[in-house]
Design a protein around this motif. Structure first.
Motif, PDB file in Angstrom:
ATOM      1  N   UNK A 191       0.844  -1.203   0.000  1.00 36.95           N
ATOM      2  CA  UNK A 191       0.000   0.000   0.000  1.00 36.95           C
ATOM      3  C   UNK A 191       0.875   1.247   0.000  1.00 36.95           C
ATOM      4  N   UNK A 192       0.896   1.933  -1.139  1.00 35.36           N
ATOM      5  CA  UNK A 192       1.669   3.165  -1.239  1.00 35.36           C
ATOM      6  C   UNK A 192       0.732   4.358  -1.113  1.00 35.36           C
ATOM      7  N   UNK A 193       1.187   5.369  -0.381  1.00 36.80           N
ATOM      8  CA  UNK A 193       0.376   6.547  -0.090  1.00 36.80           C
ATOM      9  C   UNK A 193       1.142   7.803  -0.497  1.00 36.80           C
ATOM     10  N   UNK A 194       0.417   8.781  -1.017  1.00 31.58           N
ATOM     11  CA  UNK A 194       1.024  10.056  -1.403  1.00 31.58           C
ATOM     12  C   UNK A 194       0.200  11.194  -0.814  1.00 31.58           C
ATOM     13  N   UNK A 195       0.885  12.138  -0.181  1.00 33.21           N
ATOM     14  CA  UNK A 195       0.237  13.357   0.298  1.00 33.21           C
ATOM     15  C   UNK A 195       0.843  14.493  -0.526  1.00 33.21           C
ATOM     16  N   UNK A 196      -0.030  15.255  -1.173  1.00 33.07           N
ATOM     17  CA  UNK A 196       0.416  16.295  -2.092  1.00 33.07           C
ATOM     18  C   UNK A 196      -0.155  17.634  -1.650  1.00 33.07           C
ATOM     19  N   UNK A 197       0.736  18.529  -1.248  1.00 35.19           N
ATOM     20  CA  UNK A 197       0.332  19.881  -0.886  1.00 35.19           C
ATOM     21  C   UNK A 197       0.327  20.748  -2.131  1.00 35.19           C
ATOM     22  N   UNK A 198      -0.782  21.426  -2.385  1.00 33.53           N
ATOM     23  CA  UNK A 198      -0.867  22.306  -3.548  1.00 33.53           C
ATOM     24  C   UNK A 198      -1.179  23.727  -3.092  1.00 33.53           C
ATOM     25  N   UNK A 199      -0.885  24.665  -3.973  1.00 31.80           N
ATOM     26  CA  UNK A 199      -1.138  26.065  -3.678  1.00 31.80           C
ATOM     27  C   UNK A 199       0.150  26.856  -3.638  1.00 31.80           C
ATOM     28  N   UNK A 200       0.009  28.147  -3.579  1.00 33.15           N
ATOM     29  CA  UNK A 200       1.154  29.055  -3.563  1.00 33.15           C
ATOM     30  C   UNK A 200       1.529  29.427  -2.139  1.00 33.15           C
ATOM     31  N   UNK A 201       2.751  29.132  -1.768  1.00 36.57           N
ATOM     32  CA  UNK A 201       3.205  29.421  -0.408  1.00 36.57           C
ATOM     33  C   UNK A 201       3.422  30.907  -0.162  1.00 36.57           C
ATOM     34  N   UNK A 202       3.274  31.755  -1.181  1.00 38.27           N
ATOM     35  CA  UNK A 202       3.442  33.207  -1.004  1.00 38.27           C
ATOM     36  C   UNK A 202       2.116  33.960  -1.139  1.00 38.27           C
ATOM     37  N   UNK A 203       1.015  33.231  -1.138  1.00 37.68           N
ATOM     38  CA  UNK A 203      -0.310  33.864  -1.204  1.00 37.68           C
ATOM     39  C   UNK A 203      -1.135  33.555   0.047  1.00 37.68           C
ATOM     40  N   UNK A 204      -0.538  33.778   1.200  1.00 33.88           N
ATOM     41  CA  UNK A 204      -1.258  33.615   2.456  1.00 33.88           C
ATOM     42  C   UNK A 204      -1.818  32.222   2.640  1.00 33.88           C
ATOM     43  N   UNK A 205      -3.128  32.129   2.841  1.00 35.60           N
ATOM     44  CA  UNK A 205      -3.775  30.854   3.147  1.00 35.60           C
ATOM     45  C   UNK A 205      -3.780  29.879   1.982  1.00 35.60           C
ATOM     46  N   UNK A 206      -3.496  30.343   0.760  1.00 34.29           N
ATOM     47  CA  UNK A 206      -3.370  29.428  -0.378  1.00 34.29           C
ATOM     48  C   UNK A 206      -2.206  28.463  -0.142  1.00 34.29           C
TER      49      UNK A 206
END
Length: 170
Positions: free
Chosen positions: A17-32
């Motif tokens: 069982x392989x699992x992937x967690x992917x964070x998306x969004x812009x780290x310079x646009x506040x809560x995005x």
């Protein structure tokens, strides 16, 4: 895109069982950038995550997110959610089911939902894909999260960790 893998020795059951967690969004646009911050927090807990788990910052490119989850059995996408609820509210959706009422994850290059639909031809898309996210308070240039989203971050990380170990619900 940066990826980190948990290299702990998996048991025979976990190994398959392989699992992937992917964070998306812009780290310079506040809560995005909540996806980025969640991946950073999960990396601090890396030894406690199930073997075979990868953690990836995919930024704002939908196809990098697909590449990061390609070949996994379970993927969790972490993002800010554009829904009409209070800032800091956490919600979870199953994206791989056609009847889902998940909000649109619009990345800067392509809608993630559209990329997921067409990406099956080029990528080995997981059977289970979840979206876990937080309602943002502000989406403007800033590297810090707003107070409601910062306060929600530990619970967001906890929910991701729980989803990683929860048995499939097919």
């Amino acid at each position: 895109m940066t990826a980190k893998s948990n290299d702990a020795r998996p048991s025979a059951t976990e190994e398959s069982r392989r699992r992937a967690v992917v964070g998306v969004g812009s780290m310079v646009l506040g809560d995005d950038g909540v996806g980025y911050h969640a991946i950073e927090a999960l990396q601090e807990h890396d030894g406690d995550l199930p073997a075979g788990t990868t953690l990836t910052h995919a930024g704002t490119t939908a196809f990098l997110a697909l590449e990061a989850m390609s070949g996994a059995d379970l993927a969790i996408v972490v993002d800010a959610l554009a829904i009409d609820e209070s800032p800091g509210t956490i919600r979870e959706y199953r994206l791989d089911r056609p009847d889902t009422s998940a909000p649109e994850v619009t990345m800067h290059d392509y809608s993630f939902t559209d990329a997921l639909a067409v990406g099956d031809a080029a990528y080995d898309v997981p059977e289970e894909v979840y979206l876990i996210g937080v309602v943002p308070e502000r989406l403007e240039p800033a590297v810090e999260l707003s107070e409601p989203v910062e306060t929600a971050l530990p619970e967001l990380v906890s929910r991701i960790e729980r989803r990683l170990v929860t048995e499939t619900d097919h």
